[in-house]
Design a protein around this motif. Structure first.
Motif, PDB file in Angstrom:
ATOM      1  N   VAL A  16       2.354   3.017   8.136  1.00  0.00           N
ATOM      2  CA  VAL A  16       1.765   1.672   8.184  1.00  0.00           C
ATOM      3  C   VAL A  16       2.518   0.819   9.196  1.00  0.00           C
ATOM      4  O   VAL A  16       1.909   0.125  10.026  1.00  0.00           O
ATOM      5  N   GLU A  17       3.825   0.890   9.156  1.00  0.00           N
ATOM      6  CA  GLU A  17       4.634   0.092  10.086  1.00  0.00           C
ATOM      7  C   GLU A  17       4.344   0.470  11.541  1.00  0.00           C
ATOM      8  O   GLU A  17       4.200  -0.400  12.402  1.00  0.00           O
ATOM      9  N   TYR A  27       2.400  -8.948   9.250  1.00  0.00           N
ATOM     10  CA  TYR A  27       2.159  -8.851   7.806  1.00  0.00           C
ATOM     11  C   TYR A  27       1.118  -9.878   7.371  1.00  0.00           C
ATOM     12  O   TYR A  27       0.224  -9.565   6.582  1.00  0.00           O
ATOM     13  N   ARG A  28       1.235 -11.085   7.883  1.00  0.00           N
ATOM     14  CA  ARG A  28       0.279 -12.140   7.500  1.00  0.00           C
ATOM     15  C   ARG A  28      -1.134 -11.801   7.950  1.00  0.00           C
ATOM     16  O   ARG A  28      -2.105 -12.013   7.219  1.00  0.00           O
ATOM     17  N   LEU A  36      -4.547  -8.430   0.520  1.00  0.00           N
ATOM     18  CA  LEU A  36      -3.272  -8.110  -0.129  1.00  0.00           C
ATOM     19  C   LEU A  36      -2.244  -9.138   0.328  1.00  0.00           C
ATOM     20  O   LEU A  36      -2.403  -9.749   1.386  1.00  0.00           O
ATOM     21  N   SER A  37      -1.189  -9.310  -0.443  1.00  0.00           N
ATOM     22  CA  SER A  37      -0.179 -10.285  -0.026  1.00  0.00           C
ATOM     23  C   SER A  37       0.738  -9.687   1.036  1.00  0.00           C
ATOM     24  O   SER A  37       0.977  -8.480   1.070  1.00  0.00           O
ATOM     25  N   ALA A  38       1.235 -10.550   1.892  1.00  0.00           N
ATOM     26  CA  ALA A  38       2.177 -10.112   2.928  1.00  0.00           C
ATOM     27  C   ALA A  38       3.429  -9.525   2.287  1.00  0.00           C
ATOM     28  O   ALA A  38       3.989  -8.541   2.783  1.00  0.00           O
ATOM     29  N   GLY A  39       3.882 -10.116   1.180  1.00  0.00           N
ATOM     30  CA  GLY A  39       5.062  -9.600   0.488  1.00  0.00           C
ATOM     31  C   GLY A  39       4.842  -8.190  -0.042  1.00  0.00           C
ATOM     32  O   GLY A  39       5.714  -7.328   0.073  1.00  0.00           O
ATOM     33  N   TYR A  40       3.667  -7.954  -0.620  1.00  0.00           N
ATOM     34  CA  TYR A  40       3.336  -6.618  -1.122  1.00  0.00           C
ATOM     35  C   TYR A  40       3.307  -5.614   0.027  1.00  0.00           C
ATOM     36  O   TYR A  40       3.850  -4.508  -0.085  1.00  0.00           O
ATOM     37  N   LEU A  41       2.699  -5.992   1.131  1.00  0.00           N
ATOM     38  CA  LEU A  41       2.654  -5.106   2.296  1.00  0.00           C
ATOM     39  C   LEU A  41       4.057  -4.784   2.783  1.00  0.00           C
ATOM     40  O   LEU A  41       4.351  -3.633   3.131  1.00  0.00           O
ATOM     41  N   LEU A  64      -6.395  -1.251   9.781  1.00  0.00           N
ATOM     42  CA  LEU A  64      -5.526  -0.732  10.845  1.00  0.00           C
ATOM     43  C   LEU A  64      -6.280   0.189  11.806  1.00  0.00           C
ATOM     44  O   LEU A  64      -5.682   0.826  12.672  1.00  0.00           O
ATOM     45  N   ASP A  65      -7.607   0.279  11.614  1.00  0.00           N
ATOM     46  CA  ASP A  65      -8.484   1.038  12.511  1.00  0.00           C
ATOM     47  C   ASP A  65      -8.173   2.533  12.552  1.00  0.00           C
ATOM     48  O   ASP A  65      -8.143   3.145  13.620  1.00  0.00           O
TER      49      ASP A  65
END
Length: 99
Positions: A16-17, A27-28, A36-41, A64-65
């Motif tokens: 993912v990163e 993330y935002r 989903l929340s940025a914190g969760y991601l 993320l395509d």
């Protein structure tokens, strides 16, 4: 930009990163695209949460395509589900791998 691999070779969080870095998404921004929340991601990327359900993986993949199959853990789940319906094949594979 380099051509994206069809299948990730790394585990879920680093995959993912890498995709976030390749696409320049924050993330935002990813949170906005997925709900989903940025914190969760952030927790997912850094391995502080388990790999999410296939539904969430599919949502992230779309944002993320990539196809959900890009992620190794998704592919493993699909294989496991199929194998559960084929106990004879599981036995043959086990014997072949361990015999």
């Amino acid at each position: 930009m380099a051509k994206r691999r069809r299948y990730a070779t790394e585990s879920f969080g680093p995959a993912v990163e890498r995709l976030m870095n390749e696409t320049g998404v924050t993330y935002r921004a990813l949170a906005s695209k997925t709900g989903l929340s940025a914190g969760y991601l952030n927790h997912l990327v850094h391995g502080n949460r388990p790999v999410p359900s296939n539904d969430v993986v599919e949502t992230l993949a779309g944002a993320l395509d990539v196809e959900p199959e890009h992620f190794r853990e998704y592919r493993l789940r699909v294989i496991t589900e199929k194998l559960e319906a084929m106990p004879d094949l599981v036995d043959r594979l086990y014997k072949r791998l361990n015999g």
